[in-house]
Design a protein around this motif. Structure first.
Motif, PDB file in Angstrom:
ATOM      1  N   PHE A   4       0.871  -1.391  -0.127  1.00 30.14           N
ATOM      2  CA  PHE A   4      -0.077   0.206   0.041  1.00 30.14           C
ATOM      3  C   PHE A   4       0.964   1.222  -0.053  1.00 30.14           C
ATOM      4  O   PHE A   4       1.609   1.586   0.961  1.00 30.14           O
ATOM      5  CB  PHE A   4      -0.907  -0.102   1.140  1.00 30.14           C
ATOM      6  CG  PHE A   4      -2.022   1.129   1.338  1.00 30.14           C
ATOM      7  CD1 PHE A   4      -2.959   1.366   0.227  1.00 30.14           C
ATOM      8  CD2 PHE A   4      -1.785   2.165   2.144  1.00 30.14           C
ATOM      9  CE1 PHE A   4      -3.814   2.101   0.201  1.00 30.14           C
ATOM     10  CE2 PHE A   4      -2.774   3.023   2.088  1.00 30.14           C
ATOM     11  CZ  PHE A   4      -3.692   2.975   1.314  1.00 30.14           C
ATOM     12  N   HIS A   5       0.699   1.988  -1.050  1.00 29.62           N
ATOM     13  CA  HIS A   5       1.529   3.283  -1.220  1.00 29.62           C
ATOM     14  C   HIS A   5       1.035   4.512  -0.348  1.00 29.62           C
ATOM     15  O   HIS A   5       1.812   5.396   0.227  1.00 29.62           O
ATOM     16  CB  HIS A   5       1.651   3.731  -2.659  1.00 29.62           C
ATOM     17  CG  HIS A   5       2.641   4.891  -3.042  1.00 29.62           C
ATOM     18  ND1 HIS A   5       3.905   4.824  -2.762  1.00 29.62           N
ATOM     19  CD2 HIS A   5       2.208   6.287  -3.204  1.00 29.62           C
ATOM     20  CE1 HIS A   5       4.392   6.046  -2.909  1.00 29.62           C
ATOM     21  NE2 HIS A   5       3.231   6.977  -3.377  1.00 29.62           N
ATOM     22  N   GLY A   6      -0.380   4.607  -0.448  1.00 30.56           N
ATOM     23  CA  GLY A   6      -0.920   5.800   0.252  1.00 30.56           C
ATOM     24  C   GLY A   6      -2.356   5.858  -0.321  1.00 30.56           C
ATOM     25  O   GLY A   6      -2.708   5.390  -0.996  1.00 30.56           O
ATOM     26  N   CYS A   7      -2.891   7.060   0.602  1.00 29.25           N
ATOM     27  CA  CYS A   7      -4.385   7.198   0.147  1.00 29.25           C
ATOM     28  C   CYS A   7      -4.256   8.808  -0.652  1.00 29.25           C
ATOM     29  O   CYS A   7      -3.998   9.653  -0.084  1.00 29.25           O
ATOM     30  CB  CYS A   7      -5.131   7.452   1.335  1.00 29.25           C
ATOM     31  SG  CYS A   7      -7.028   7.675   1.038  1.00 29.25           S
ATOM     32  N   LEU A   8      -4.839   8.736  -1.848  1.00 31.42           N
ATOM     33  CA  LEU A   8      -4.640   9.834  -2.611  1.00 31.42           C
ATOM     34  C   LEU A   8      -5.651  10.427  -2.399  1.00 31.42           C
ATOM     35  O   LEU A   8      -7.089  10.236  -2.539  1.00 31.42           O
ATOM     36  CB  LEU A   8      -4.322   9.386  -3.995  1.00 31.42           C
ATOM     37  CG  LEU A   8      -3.350   8.531  -4.333  1.00 31.42           C
ATOM     38  CD1 LEU A   8      -3.240   8.260  -5.980  1.00 31.42           C
ATOM     39  CD2 LEU A   8      -1.927   9.022  -3.810  1.00 31.42           C
ATOM     40  N   CYS A   9      -5.769  11.975  -2.084  1.00 33.01           N
ATOM     41  CA  CYS A   9      -6.848  12.740  -1.509  1.00 33.01           C
ATOM     42  C   CYS A   9      -6.938  13.647  -2.597  1.00 33.01           C
ATOM     43  O   CYS A   9      -6.176  14.054  -3.677  1.00 33.01           O
ATOM     44  CB  CYS A   9      -6.543  13.397  -0.241  1.00 33.01           C
ATOM     45  SG  CYS A   9      -6.087  12.258   1.177  1.00 33.01           S
ATOM     46  N   THR A  10      -8.252  14.367  -2.574  1.00 34.90           N
ATOM     47  CA  THR A  10      -8.796  15.111  -3.689  1.00 34.90           C
ATOM     48  C   THR A  10      -8.080  16.441  -3.785  1.00 34.90           C
ATOM     49  O   THR A  10      -8.109  17.552  -4.706  1.00 34.90           O
ATOM     50  CB  THR A  10     -10.282  15.441  -3.637  1.00 34.90           C
ATOM     51  OG1 THR A  10     -10.678  16.038  -2.057  1.00 34.90           O
ATOM     52  CG2 THR A  10     -10.980  14.286  -3.977  1.00 34.90           C
ATOM     53  N   ASN A  11      -7.235  16.881  -2.531  1.00 33.94           N
ATOM     54  CA  ASN A  11      -6.644  18.278  -2.455  1.00 33.94           C
ATOM     55  C   ASN A  11      -5.050  18.007  -2.831  1.00 33.94           C
ATOM     56  O   ASN A  11      -4.353  18.792  -2.581  1.00 33.94           O
ATOM     57  CB  ASN A  11      -6.715  18.714  -1.051  1.00 33.94           C
ATOM     58  CG  ASN A  11      -6.084  17.819   0.067  1.00 33.94           C
ATOM     59  OD1 ASN A  11      -5.533  16.546  -0.233  1.00 33.94           O
ATOM     60  ND2 ASN A  11      -6.414  18.196   1.448  1.00 33.94           N
ATOM     61  N   GLY A  12      -4.979  16.592  -3.575  1.00 32.11           N
ATOM     62  CA  GLY A  12      -3.480  16.539  -3.928  1.00 32.11           C
ATOM     63  C   GLY A  12      -2.430  16.023  -2.891  1.00 32.11           C
ATOM     64  O   GLY A  12      -1.242  15.890  -2.970  1.00 32.11           O
TER      65      GLY A  12
END
Length: 635
Positions: free
Chosen positions: A256-264
């Motif tokens: 798991f690399h991370g959680c990509l959020c809408t604010n970049g």
């Protein structure tokens, strides 16, 4: 009454609330927006969006091709406007359609073309993908390839290989294909085949693998339709991310690399809202909400507990009071009462279970003098004690060699038990209705006939012979117990109905009994009124089942196995009786008598069925005077 949660669900709900307060926040790192497409992309006629991704879009924050946005194994290769999904270790499969609501994608092997496509590999999913087969839409075809017979390996005469020229020319030796549920189990013939391949396909209707059309082109039609795979199999880390409106990013290694959020920004587990005061204020807000939620949860659980004490115990005490009232009114009828501690001592703390049913479990036990007993422990009751009262009231009024004897009972709080004589030979189902091909528990025709007569006499007694007329409503092999001499005894009176002798019709609250043995009028008023003739129907179905199950050759008869057995036995009565008795005239008459009586008992109209008194007369009388019922029975 308030909604009651089990302790397991209470702890789970508390855990989720605490997890919401303590989950990780965004690390503050940012990512290149091209790493996760914000708009769907199209290849051919199919549109794709997260969790799918282009196989070429695998970039991390530094532009290295080792991370991507989407689920592992969901990369799409667009080859000349033909979308392909690469299954790990298998190859590329053409994407036909996507059902985002059900998280399913329909795919097909691009090599499955032509009238009789060849197959050369199994389809499995490795540990690095989340794809799986949905059980509701997937069947399987089983291919046996390159089969050579000899050296003791003989091909069964009923098996014919694939015949179409394209397949035969591409695979040496004989090859076979079967639906998964129709793979022959006989012999070791499959050892003659070089390869066995299991191929998923869309569910299809029944097929006959011996049909020449199936072996030539039919299986190809099924194979070309492809199959479905589901991607709704996410780990907890991705679930938390998506619930916070983020998208999951993974490394090429599957980590798991991370959680990509809408604010970049990239969150460690999920996305949080960033503002000018930073993360600290955000954490305080989450902890405050979680704390308030925990307090409310505790208050809610306390309310549940109070409601359970007030209403749950009141309901139990009301039901127990009803049974106690019945026992007091019938004090001279019911058998001896035992405490729960005595029951535990009799059964050595329920050490040996004899069986399990919808009512509860039956355990073996013994009295201090060594007398063997069977103890039926009833489940937590869902009615007002009707089953318990029925059993005690019914059997307490009976005394017959073909009716089980109720020795005693236990009623102590929520514990309810019924104590019977132990039947060392178990139920009739154990002996007459198992696979006879392996030997062991089988009964001869003479013994089966004696058992049928004994059951008939027991039912006649219930319907006419005891002080209160009793209709059993659940006559079936499982409820016929056999003593050490194989004398049958009718048991399990939980559904029984007590009536005045002069009554003919019976009022019941709803359908009762076991599917396959229930008389038509019990579940539909259009067939007439419910009466003791309902037991006659169940008895007839059981006798016919005894006849069919006793002859191990009946299951091998293709014609009978695909036809309603009473219909088949009616049309082949004479030849069946002769084959079943192995040309023994006396047994032939016995088998014929059981069949004719059974057919009379299962007449659709209750008025056309004999009484149990007449059934006993027919069984004990001459076969020559027995006539077949009208064939209209089976229309």
């Amino acid at each position: 009454m308030p909604l009651l949660l089990s302790p397991h669900h209470q702890l789970l709900l508390l855990f989720l609330l605490l997890a919401a307060a303590s989950h990780g926040v965004a690390s503050g790192a940012t990512y290149d927006s091209s790493m996760c497409l914000s708009e769907p992309f199209t290849c051919g006629a199919v549109s794709f969006s997260y969790p799918f991704y282009r196989s070429s879009d695998r970039k991390d924050v530094d532009g290295n091709e080792n991370s991507y946005c989407g689920y592992p194994g969901m990369g799409i290769v667009c080859d000349n406007d033909k979308p392909m999904l690469q299954l790990d270790g298998v190859g590329n499969y053409a994407v036909k359609s996507i059902d985002g609501t059900r998280a399913n994608v329909s795919i097909a092997d691009p090599e499955a073309v032509g009238s009789c496509p060849r197959v050369d590999h199994n389809v499995t999913f490795g540990p690095g993908t989340w794809l799986e087969f949905p059980n509701t839409t997937v069947d399987y075809l089983v291919f046996f390839l390159s089969c050579y017979f000899g050296a003791g390996l003989v091909k069964p005469a009923t098996l014919d290989p694939i015949t179409c020229s394209e397949f035969v020319s591409g695979v040496p030796g004989a090859s076979f294909v079967f639906p998964n549920e129709s793979v022959p189990a006989a012999g070791n013939w499959s050892q003659a085949c070089r390869q066995v391949i299991l191929v998923p396909v869309f569910k299809y209707g029944p097929v006959d693998p011996s049909n020449s059309t199936w072996r030539n082109t039919g299986y190809g039609d099924v194979l070309r339709q492809g199959f479905q795979v589901s991607w709704d199999n996410r780990p907890v880390s991705c679930t938390q991310c998506e619930e916070s409106n983020g998208r999951c990013a993974y490394k090429q290694t599957g980590e798991f690399h991370g959680c990509l959020c809408t604010n970049g920004q990239i969150g460690a587990r999920s996305c949080t809202t960033y503002n000018s005061t930073g993360q600290k204020k955000d954490r305080i807000k989450i902890y405050t909400i979680a704390g308030i939620s925990s307090i409310m949860l505790c208050l809610l659980l306390f309310a549940f507990w109070l409601g359970y004490k007030k209403y749950g115990r009141k309901k139990k005490s009301k039901e127990t009071a009803r049974i106690e009232s019945f026992l007091q009114k019938n004090g001279t009828i019911h058998p001896k009462r035992y405490t729960y501690a005595q029951v535990k001592r009799m059964t050595s703390s329920f050490a040996e279970k004899l069986g399990q049913g919808g009512f509860g479990a039956v355990y073996r036990g013994s009295f201090s003098d060594g007398r063997q007993i069977a103890v039926k422990m009833l489940k937590d009751y869902k009615t007002d004690g009707e089953d318990f009262i029925n059993e005690v009231a019914s059997i307490s009024r009976t005394s017959h060699v073909n009716i089980v004897t109720l020795i005693g009972f236990c009623l102590e709080g929520s514990k309810r038990a019924l104590i019977y004589d132990y039947m060392p030979n178990g139920s009739l189902e154990r002996y007459a209705f198992k696979d006879n091909s392996q030997g062991g528990n089988t009964l001869g025709w003479e013994k089966l006939f004696d058992i049928a007569v004994g059951i008939a006499r027991g039912l006649e007694y219930l319907h006419r012979g005891c002080n209160t007329r009793i209709v059993h409503f659940d006559i079936k092999p499982h409820n016929i117990l056999l003593d050490q001499d194989f004398c049958p005894k009718i048991s399990d009176f939980g559904l029984a109905k007590l009536c005045l002798n002069k009554e003919s019709a019976i009022s019941i609250g709803g359908a009762r009994g076991t599917i396959g043995y229930i008389a038509p009028e019990v579940y539909s008023k259009q067939f007439g009124v419910v009466s003791s003739k309902s037991d006659v129907y169940s008895y007839g179905m059981m006798v016919l089942e005894m006849v069919g199950a006793r002859d191990k050759n009946i299951s091998a008869n293709c014609e009978s196995s695909s036809q309603y057995f009473p219909q088949w036995i009616y049309e082949h009565l004479d030849e069946y009786c002769v084959s079943a008795s192995e040309i023994n005239g006396e047994i032939t008459e016995t088998v014929r008598k059981m069949i004719v009586v059974g057919l009379w008992c299962i007449q659709l109209s209750a008025t056309d069925r004999p009484t149990m008194t007449r059934v006993v007369e027919m069984l004990e009388g001459s076969t020559s005077v027995l006539e077949l019922p009208p064939k209209v029975l089976f229309s």
